[in-house]
Design a protein around this motif. Structure first.
Motif, short mmCIF file in Angstrom:
data_model
loop_
_atom_site.label_atom_id
_atom_site.label_comp_id
_atom_site.label_asym_id
_atom_site.label_seq_id
_atom_site.Cartn_x
_atom_site.Cartn_y
_atom_site.Cartn_z
N ALA A 141 1.02 -1.28 0.10
CA ALA A 141 -0.10 -0.06 0.08
C ALA A 141 0.85 1.05 -0.18
O ALA A 141 2.22 1.18 0.13
CB ALA A 141 -0.86 0.10 1.34
N ILE A 142 0.30 2.42 -0.13
CA ILE A 142 0.95 3.46 -0.06
C ILE A 142 0.53 4.56 0.97
O ILE A 142 -0.60 4.49 1.49
CB ILE A 142 0.94 4.75 -1.23
N CYS A 143 1.52 5.11 1.70
CA CYS A 143 1.07 5.85 2.80
C CYS A 143 1.91 7.23 2.98
O CYS A 143 3.03 7.45 2.15
CB CYS A 143 1.17 5.51 4.04
N GLY A 144 1.74 8.36 3.50
CA GLY A 144 2.63 9.52 3.86
C GLY A 144 3.83 9.42 4.44
O GLY A 144 4.13 7.99 5.27
N ASN A 145 4.92 10.09 4.20
CA ASN A 145 6.05 10.30 5.15
C ASN A 145 5.74 10.92 6.49
O ASN A 145 6.25 12.02 6.42
CB ASN A 145 7.12 10.92 4.33
N ASP A 146 4.89 10.34 7.29
CA ASP A 146 4.51 11.17 8.51
C ASP A 146 4.08 10.31 9.64
O ASP A 146 4.43 9.05 9.39
CB ASP A 146 3.21 11.62 8.01
N LYS A 147 3.84 10.64 10.62
CA LYS A 147 3.49 10.05 11.86
C LYS A 147 2.81 9.02 11.93
O LYS A 147 2.88 7.93 12.45
CB LYS A 147 3.27 11.00 13.29
N ALA A 148 1.56 9.39 11.01
CA ALA A 148 0.43 8.16 10.94
C ALA A 148 1.08 7.01 9.85
O ALA A 148 0.78 5.75 10.48
CB ALA A 148 -0.73 8.88 10.33
N GLY A 149 2.11 7.27 9.27
CA GLY A 149 2.41 6.13 8.54
C GLY A 149 3.40 5.29 9.26
O GLY A 149 3.27 4.07 9.29
N ASP A 150 4.20 6.03 10.20
CA ASP A 150 4.90 5.32 11.24
C ASP A 150 4.24 4.26 12.19
O ASP A 150 4.42 3.36 12.47
CB ASP A 150 5.72 6.21 12.07
N GLN A 151 2.85 4.89 12.44
CA GLN A 151 1.95 4.22 13.14
C GLN A 151 1.61 2.96 12.47
O GLN A 151 1.37 1.70 13.23
CB GLN A 151 0.81 5.18 13.54
N LEU A 152 1.38 3.05 11.24
CA LEU A 152 0.77 1.69 10.44
C LEU A 152 2.12 0.92 10.45
O LEU A 152 1.56 -0.31 10.89
CB LEU A 152 0.60 2.35 8.93
N LYS A 153 3.07 1.32 10.29
CA LYS A 153 4.24 0.26 10.04
C LYS A 153 4.26 -0.44 11.35
O LYS A 153 4.47 -1.66 11.30
CB LYS A 153 5.52 1.22 10.01
N GLN A 154 4.17 0.38 12.47
CA GLN A 154 4.29 -0.58 13.87
C GLN A 154 3.29 -1.32 14.01
O GLN A 154 3.26 -2.65 14.54
CB GLN A 154 4.26 0.53 15.07
N MET A 155 1.85 -0.73 13.68
CA MET A 155 0.74 -1.83 13.96
C MET A 155 0.82 -3.13 13.08
O MET A 155 0.35 -4.08 13.31
CB MET A 155 -0.39 -0.98 13.58
N LEU A 156 1.51 -2.92 11.70
CA LEU A 156 1.51 -3.94 11.01
C LEU A 156 2.46 -5.16 11.69
O LEU A 156 2.17 -6.26 11.91
CB LEU A 156 1.91 -3.83 9.74
N SER A 157 3.68 -4.37 11.99
CA SER A 157 4.58 -5.42 12.61
C SER A 157 4.24 -5.98 13.91
O SER A 157 4.24 -7.18 14.05
CB SER A 157 5.95 -4.71 12.69
#
Ligand SMILES: Nc1ncnc2c1ncn2[C@@H]1O[C@H](COP(=O)(O)OP(=O)(O)OP(=O)(O)O)[C@@H](O)[C@H]1O
Ligand SMILES: [Mg+2]
Length: 321
Positions: free
Chosen positions: A71-87
């Motif tokens: 998927a695509i997301c922004g280079n932003d805090k919410a994007g980091d949040q996504l990465k963490q939740m996925l992992s």
């Protein structure tokens, strides 16, 4: 039906689509603002969930499938949040972080035991040509490791990028990988040749430009749409009325729901496509996989908020019928 849920662990499924963050801000209200006639919410906690295509992946992981997401997301805090939740949820991420994009976030303000307000941060955006080529070349590299691909289209732009959906479907088909689509909107040209598309009743009405009333009409129109878009299967989800599956077999299948207490229907569609794809990928027929998906969705509508189905819940509901 012979189904062994531990087989899900052998199945590897890729979700491609619009990922988002579902944020809940929980608070209490004790007074009205002196600035305007609105309540003041004093926040107590903030919780996050994977939304959109992320919730599809969460359902797959939760029943034990090996799950990847692109998927695509922004280079932003919410994007980091996504990465963490996925992992945290053991979902392998092929997230593309891009400055020109914004991570879609839906924030609900929860107080007085209800949702007071929802704030959406989103930008509907297709991919630039370079990003599209990057995504497709990455996909060509990894496609052979999957048993199924799910396209989760929430209309946020990724799958509306010119030719992207067509290219993904043709890549899947060329490699004999089933491709399932949760559709958005009335332009289904891009979903042509998919293995299965899973609209709800309103989405079927929209694409067929009809107002379907009887089950006879539902079956006829399902067949028409299935043929028009060269789909192997069409699974229409009908809310409390269950499902209608049409495909390459003599008679269509209408699957009723079992009456149950309903709390929150949101996310039921994500559970349907996840369990359907997982079931087919471990060798169930489409009919059996749809019946399992129907039972799974019946469980999640009984839960508060958007929550995935778990393997234990699925086991329990399959054993009780
Ligand atoms: N009231 C209900 N009782 C039992 N099962 C239900 C009920 N509502 C929905 N379901 C189950 O959930 C499935 C999907 O529901 P629906 O057709 O509303 O999907 P949807 O509109 O795509 O949902 P979503 O809000 O996730 O997009 C149904 O086919 C059914 O199996
Ligand atoms: Mg839906």
């Amino acid at each position: 039906m012979n189904i062994n849920l531990s087989d899900f662990a052998k199945s590897k499924i890729l979700v491609i689509g619009d990922i988002m963050v579902d944020c809940y801000l929980w608070g209490k209200v004790e007074r009205i603002s002196p600035e305007a006639p609105v309540p003041i919410v004093q926040t107590l906690k903030r919780t996050y969930m994977l939304g959109g295509a992320g919730n599809v992946a969460l359902n797959l992981a939760s029943i034990g499938c090996q799950t990847d997401i692109m998927a695509i997301c922004g280079n932003d805090k919410a994007g980091d949040q996504l990465k963490q939740m996925l992992s945290e949820n053991l979902i392998t991420s092929h997230l593309i972080f891009n400055d020109a994009h914004l991570t879609i976030t839906k924030t609900r303000i929860m107080a007085l035991e209800q949702q007071l307000l929802r704030i959406d941060e989103e930008r509907i955006q297709t991919l630039q040509v370079g990003l599209k080529e990057y995504l497709l070349s990455k996909l060509r590299e990894i496609i052979l490791s999957y048993n199924a691909v799910i396209l989760s289209d929430y209309g946020k732009g990724l799958l509306k990028t010119p030719d992207i959906t067509e290219s993904i479907i043709s890549l899947c088909r060329a490699n004999n990988i089933s491709v399932f689509v949760d559709p958005k909107g009335k332009d289904w040209g891009r979903y042509k040749y998919a293995t299965c598309v899973t609209p709800n009743s309103a989405e079927l009405n929209l694409v067929a430009n009809e107002n379907i009333e009887s089950e006879k009409e539902l079956i006829e129109i399902s067949e028409r749409i299935r043929k028009e878009y060269s789909l192997d299967w069409l699974l229409v989800t009908r809310g409390s009325k269950g499902m209608c599956l049409t495909g390459e077999f003599p008679s269509p299948l209408l699957i009723p729901t079992q009456a149950r207490q309903v709390y929150d229907v949101s996310g039921a569609g994500d559970t349907v496509i996840s369990v359907l794809a997982a079931g087919v990928s471990i060798g169930l027929s489409f009919q059996d996989a749809a019946m399992v998906a129907n039972k799974a969705a019946g469980v999640v509508v009984g839960k508060v908020g958007t929550q995935p189905i778990t393997k234990d819940e699925l086991e329990a509901v399959l054993n009780h019928s």
